[in-house]
Scaffold this active site. Sequence first.
Site, mmCIF file in Angstrom:
data_model
loop_
_atom_site.group_PDB
_atom_site.id
_atom_site.type_symbol
_atom_site.label_atom_id
_atom_site.label_comp_id
_atom_site.label_asym_id
_atom_site.label_seq_id
_atom_site.Cartn_x
_atom_site.Cartn_y
_atom_site.Cartn_z
ATOM 1 N N HIS A 39 47.910 38.374 25.937
ATOM 2 C CA HIS A 39 48.060 39.806 26.225
ATOM 3 C C HIS A 39 48.628 40.545 25.007
ATOM 4 O O HIS A 39 48.181 41.634 24.663
ATOM 5 C CB HIS A 39 48.999 40.013 27.424
ATOM 6 C CG HIS A 39 48.288 39.972 28.744
ATOM 7 N ND1 HIS A 39 47.888 38.806 29.330
ATOM 8 C CD2 HIS A 39 47.891 40.970 29.584
ATOM 9 C CE1 HIS A 39 47.290 39.077 30.480
ATOM 10 N NE2 HIS A 39 47.273 40.384 30.659
ATOM 11 N N LYS A 104 51.165 35.422 40.375
ATOM 12 C CA LYS A 104 52.131 35.268 41.469
ATOM 13 C C LYS A 104 53.316 36.174 41.192
ATOM 14 O O LYS A 104 53.600 36.511 40.043
ATOM 15 C CB LYS A 104 52.572 33.814 41.604
ATOM 16 C CG LYS A 104 53.441 33.314 40.457
ATOM 17 C CD LYS A 104 53.891 31.895 40.693
ATOM 18 C CE LYS A 104 54.645 31.322 39.527
ATOM 19 N NZ LYS A 104 56.058 31.721 39.475
#
Lengths: 186, 278
Positions: A39, A104
């Site tokens: 990222h 999650k």
Amino acid sequence: MSEPVRISAPLTDAVVEKLKAGDKVLITGVMYTARDAAHKRLIELLNAGKELPLDLKGQIIYYVGPTPEKPGEVIGSAGPTTSGRMDAYTPRLIELGLKGMVGKGARSKEVRDSIIAHKAVYMAAVGGAAALIRRSIKKAEIIAYEDLGPEAIRRLEVVDFPAIVVNDVHGGDLFLQGVEKFRRVS
Amino acid sequence: MRQVSVKDITKKVRDLCISAACDLEPDVASAIRSALDKEESALGKEVLGQIVENFEIAGREHLPMCQDTGISVFFVEIGREVALDGSLEEAVNEGVRQGYKEGYLRKSVCHPLKRINTGDNTPAIIHTAIVEGGKVKIKIAPKGAGSENMSRLKMLKPAEGVEGIKAFVIETVKEAGGNPCPPIVLGVGIGGSFEKCAILAKKALLRPLGTQNPDNELNALEQELLGKINDLGIGPMGFGGRITALAVHVEASPCHIASLPVAVNIQCHADRHKEVEI
């Protein structure tokens, strides 16, 4: 437990709009893997005005850093990592057309707002269910940042990948709604 | 003196790394199965069902149950009659190196600032103790970051007392929400010093699930905290439910008259621990 909703990836607005927090989904199609390091590099490319190694339009990013595959196998164990670590980068990618995320844990307000504004969806897979989830991954190919090892960007082909909708385009949030139902203290 | 070969330690550590990643210990497996029976939330049951299916597949097919095969934490007890023929630290690290490579485990250790992976999951975190006798006992507890990142340490004022401790533990679990992969196990260290309470919390995690704290006061505290934590409603993976924690384990040690250190170490449901004696 209600029956799972089967969805294909990449996603479309029409599919995303139908998903609601708490829905059990089975994803079939293509997903890309990326974690913190990947990222960071994607955002650095954008900041430098350069092209990304993948077209994000309609795509799902799965936050995962798998274990190394044994010889002849597609992938190692591959469960979700904590999504919150990607929060700082995510709204920028959603603006570029990213439609889905699988990880999650909870997302920041900025990410949740961006999901609503740009019609995206955040889904959770069961953390730690890495050997089970691995079975739904039929093909894996590194498409960028091979030097990052487990954090390289991989293109996955999945069949019936199990996930649960957490944040939907309508503002639904499974973490808030679910906990509210079972909380016994104020 | 009893001679123990560091080569033997390396071999045992290698095997422990691999088996800890793939085979869930029976105490944890049984606690998760019992959570599945007790959970009232349909989604919570679905999650726990997947967790059970997952550790069954992992054990059967020799696959890591979680892709985060952790940073390697060891507690090594060395009997004072033992003479090692080399460096314990090197022996353990070599075992980790071999285990993570040959077991196809993920190497998850990097330089803290440069973030460059060390490539072999070393260095391991090794806590040693010299004990009576002529044996070497090695306990491994590989630790994933999802739960470790939600752990907290606080230096309370003595006036805050046991109520302050309870409030801090509960606040830590609440803040963690679904991030540490509940159902969790909590290791709480009370007292000692800044670093001692953190080690106590980690040690508390190694007590087998389902065993009672031999100290009555701490046992009562554990039960009270477990009840309060499960009343939070966080549930499996934070989707809402009755079972947020499988157990709370507390360890305590005397501390300075002006201090009350408390550490809360959160462990995910993939509560991996193994031990071996040489």
